[in-house]
Enzyme design. Structure first.
Site, short mmCIF file in Angstrom:
data_model
loop_
_atom_site.label_atom_id
_atom_site.label_comp_id
_atom_site.label_asym_id
_atom_site.label_seq_id
_atom_site.Cartn_x
_atom_site.Cartn_y
_atom_site.Cartn_z
CE1 TYR A 1 0.85 -0.63 4.52
CE2 TYR A 1 0.64 1.75 4.24
CZ TYR A 1 1.07 0.67 4.98
OH TYR A 1 1.72 0.87 6.17
CB CYS A 2 1.88 3.83 -1.63
SG CYS A 2 1.05 3.72 -3.22
CB THR A 3 0.03 8.41 -0.22
OG1 THR A 3 1.20 8.33 0.57
CG2 THR A 3 -0.86 9.54 0.26
CB VAL B 1 -3.77 5.09 2.81
CG1 VAL B 1 -4.38 5.23 4.20
CG2 VAL B 1 -2.68 4.01 2.82
#
Ligand code: ZN
Length: 313
Positions: free
Chosen positions: A176-178, A205
């Site tokens: 996951y990342c921003t 996210v």
């Protein structure tokens, strides 16, 4: 809340990033947006702020361009601009993985997981979840149990994964990342490296936090963002503080920029500790001749000397 922050990316082919950037900048300025947009042969990645009308005009223009068909905007309501200026910059690539051979997410990428699916797999015993952001982003908030690669820079993460293969082998790997852009490449790279089952949080996210099914659950702390807000809340159900004060290790979610303009490092610090250290992240930074904290607070020479004497005592 009459303003919005938009976060978006789109992998597509932009023939001449320099020309595109110049034209795009003119358009953004014309409608009054502020923010940061990167343009590369492989696509576009941006975060901008503006009034509701300005941001709607921008989204409409982008969505009507065949080049950006299918583009998704993550939208946050805010009270004012979240940037001071408008930049559109051509770059060799949108995401720098520091690889010998780049990854094209249109050809190779991990399974796209909806927030709900991601949350479900997150709780599976055979799952490991890897944070593919920078460590300073991880430190103020992350998914519960997520692996924090011990790297200074995101581009060093592939090498770190190679050196720690055993953490991921035989596991269901989630990344996951921003906003999702880094995962598109990173999950593809992991597949190329031979990790079989790799899933990515689609929309990042930023999408997960607003999803009605997940409500941001299993996220601890805040999420670091690349605008003047610095952090935003994610978990709508419970708030666990995971950030720690740079100086004394107590729970903290307040970012400051080191007062030494040549350092400018972002660290977490309480107001009290910031004052005690005159805004410097190290004693060298505190003593820097152009310390911005001293200037901003109009401290006298004597006050500065006393503060430094206390730190060195
Ligand atoms: Zn510093």
């Amino acid at each position: 809340m009459n303003y919005q922050v938009l976060l978006y990316y789109h992998y597509t082919t932009i023939e001449d990033p320099a020309v595109f950037s110049a034209e795009h900048l003119a358009f953004c300025k014309e409608i009054g947006l502020k923010g940061r947009i990167l343009v590369a042969n492989e696509g576009i990645n941006g975060t901008v702020s503006g009034t509701i009308e300005q941001t709607e005009a921008y989204m409409e223009k982008m969505k009507s361009d065949p080049l950006f068909e299918g583009i998704v905007f993550k939208i946050d309501a805010v009270e004012s601009h979240a940037f001071k200026k408008m930049h559109v910059r051509p770059r060799p690539e949108l995401v720098n993985l520091g690889l010998e051979e780049d990854v094209n997410p249109h050809e190779l990428t991990g399974r796209y997981l909806s927030p709900e699916q991601f949350m479900k797999e997150l709780q599976d015993e055979n799952t490991v979840v890897l944070d593919v952001r920078n460590t300073y982003e991880y430190d103020v908030g992350h998914f519960r149990g997520a692996i924090r690669p011990e790297v200074q820079n995101f581009r060093d993460t592939p090498q770190w994964v190679r050196e720690n293969r055993e953490l991921f082998e035989g596991k269901n790997v989630l990344t996951y990342c921003t906003g999702g852009i880094r995962c598109e490449k990173f999950s593809g790279w992991m597949k190329r490296e031979g990790f079989g089952d790799v899933g990515q949080l689609h929309g990042g996210v930023a999408t997960y936090s607003k999803d009605p099914a997940t409500k941001g659950q299993l996220w601890d702390g805040q999420m670091y963002v690349f605008d003047e807000r610095l952090t935003v809340p994610i978990n709508q159900v419970e708030h666990v503080v995971v950030g720690r004060d740079h100086f004394d290790g107590t729970p903290c979610e307040r970012y400051i920029n080191c007062a030494n303009p040549e350092c400018n490092k972002q660290v977490l610090a309480s107001e009290e500790n910031e004052a005690k250290h005159l805004g410097g992240c190290t004693i060298e930074c505190t003593k820097h001749e152009r310390n911005r904290y001293i200037v901003r607070n109009g401290l006298s020479e004597q006050q500065v000397e006393e503060a430094i004497a206390l730190l060195e005592a």
